[in-house]
Scaffold this active site. Sequence first.
Site, PDB file in Angstrom:
ATOM      1  N   ASP A 177       0.839  -1.201   0.000  1.00 45.77           N
ATOM      2  CA  ASP A 177       0.000   0.000   0.000  1.00 45.77           C
ATOM      3  C   ASP A 177       0.874   1.252   0.000  1.00 45.77           C
ATOM      4  O   ASP A 177       2.090   1.170   0.129  1.00 45.77           O
ATOM      5  CB  ASP A 177      -0.979  -0.008   1.190  1.00 45.77           C
ATOM      6  CG  ASP A 177      -0.282  -0.213   2.536  1.00 45.77           C
ATOM      7  OD1 ASP A 177       0.958  -0.144   2.597  1.00 45.77           O
ATOM      8  OD2 ASP A 177      -0.993  -0.442   3.522  1.00 45.77           O
ATOM      9  N   ASN A 222      -7.193  -0.260  13.934  1.00 48.18           N
ATOM     10  CA  ASN A 222      -8.620  -0.518  13.672  1.00 48.18           C
ATOM     11  C   ASN A 222      -8.837  -1.860  12.961  1.00 48.18           C
ATOM     12  O   ASN A 222      -9.923  -2.141  12.474  1.00 48.18           O
ATOM     13  CB  ASN A 222      -9.205   0.620  12.822  1.00 48.18           C
ATOM     14  CG  ASN A 222      -8.496   0.740  11.476  1.00 48.18           C
ATOM     15  OD1 ASN A 222      -7.556   0.004  11.203  1.00 48.18           O
ATOM     16  ND2 ASN A 222      -8.955   1.664  10.643  1.00 48.18           N
ATOM     17  N   HIS A 245      -7.274  -2.797  10.209  1.00 51.86           N
ATOM     18  CA  HIS A 245      -7.059  -2.799   8.751  1.00 51.86           C
ATOM     19  C   HIS A 245      -5.857  -3.680   8.382  1.00 51.86           C
ATOM     20  O   HIS A 245      -4.942  -3.873   9.182  1.00 51.86           O
ATOM     21  CB  HIS A 245      -6.956  -1.388   8.178  1.00 51.86           C
ATOM     22  CG  HIS A 245      -5.690  -0.640   8.411  1.00 51.86           C
ATOM     23  ND1 HIS A 245      -5.568   0.703   8.221  1.00 51.86           N
ATOM     24  CD2 HIS A 245      -4.453  -1.054   8.842  1.00 51.86           C
ATOM     25  CE1 HIS A 245      -4.337   1.077   8.487  1.00 51.86           C
ATOM     26  NE2 HIS A 245      -3.646   0.041   8.878  1.00 51.86           N
ATOM     27  N   GLU A 288      -9.687  -0.767   5.081  1.00 48.07           N
ATOM     28  CA  GLU A 288     -10.230  -0.255   6.336  1.00 48.07           C
ATOM     29  C   GLU A 288     -11.512  -1.024   6.691  1.00 48.07           C
ATOM     30  O   GLU A 288     -12.066  -1.743   5.850  1.00 48.07           O
ATOM     31  CB  GLU A 288     -10.557   1.244   6.164  1.00 48.07           C
ATOM     32  CG  GLU A 288      -9.366   2.112   5.720  1.00 48.07           C
ATOM     33  CD  GLU A 288      -8.382   2.420   6.854  1.00 48.07           C
ATOM     34  OE1 GLU A 288      -8.280   1.617   7.810  1.00 48.07           O
ATOM     35  OE2 GLU A 288      -7.697   3.448   6.762  1.00 48.07           O
TER      36      GLU A 288
HETATM   37  P1  PGA Z   1       2.338  -0.528  12.170  1.00 47.37           P
HETATM   38  O1  PGA Z   1       1.102  -0.401  11.195  1.00 47.37           O
HETATM   39  O2  PGA Z   1       3.104  -1.706  11.739  1.00 47.37           O
HETATM   40  O3  PGA Z   1       3.101   0.746  11.979  1.00 47.37           O
HETATM   41  O4  PGA Z   1       1.782  -0.678  13.551  1.00 47.37           O
HETATM   42  C1  PGA Z   1       0.301  -1.497  10.966  1.00 47.37           C
HETATM   43  C2  PGA Z   1      -0.769  -1.139   9.972  1.00 47.37           C
HETATM   44  O5  PGA Z   1      -1.316  -0.028  10.039  1.00 47.37           O
HETATM   45  O6  PGA Z   1      -1.091  -1.975   9.115  1.00 47.37           O
END
Ligand code: PGA
Length: 240
Positions: free
Chosen positions: A67, A136, A138, A143
């Site tokens: 992403d 959350n 995701h 999302e």
């Molecule tokens: P992070 O993000 O590894 O920085 O905790 C995880 C995500 O948002 O998929």
Amino acid sequence: MKTFISQDYPQLCEAVAKNVIDCVNAKPDALICIAGGDTPLGVFAALVEAQQQGRVDFARTQFVGLDEWLGLGNADKGSCREMVWKHFFDKLTLRDEQICFFDGLTDNPQAECQRVDGYIGQHGPIDCIVLGIGMNGHIGFNEPGAALDMTCHVIDLDPITQTVSVKYFGTQRDVKQGISLGLKTILAAKRIVLMASGEKKASIVADTVHQPASNAIPSTLVKTTQRASLYVDNAAASAL
Ligand code: PGA
């Protein structure tokens, strides 16, 4: 879904890296996708070390990005591109054609989605995907509520994701949309590794394991396939 609990973050990263190494050693031209974000940083380091020690060879491996924040590029600290290149691609000796990564600065996001879908069509399905879990739930930028039948697409970012993003950029940036592999592409991967570290992820890890599989919490969807595993450290497992 099998759950593997490591004592701490370094051991977690070694365990996840071993998964990727096993995949590439079994199939040197595998298509690999590893998330940006903070969670996989130790995995990148472990993989770079493994290549330096001759335990894996990425010379024929293909990499696809998971992403990107729309509007951000390599020069933006905390963009997925900036993080993945700095911690991983720049430390391996890869040819340009081994990497397909979203261009967050594109002026034609739809064409960008088609380009990445085309690459996965040519080299895929993804052999091994390493995913973090958002606060959350995701996965990628899928999302809560994301459609199950999507390949690459542009997403309006959840307010939680926008708030959390400050940790990458060091400052508030006006990020409203992302571009991401969709759930259809992610869930079609032959090996799915979901990873989480730290106390702050304990609640969403518990939800991932205990809540029903539904796009209300996208991370729960990996439970719908036998090909997925959850890797967490003790802190992230503390509410299980
Ligand atoms: P992070 O993000 O590894 O920085 O905790 C995880 C995500 O948002 O998929």
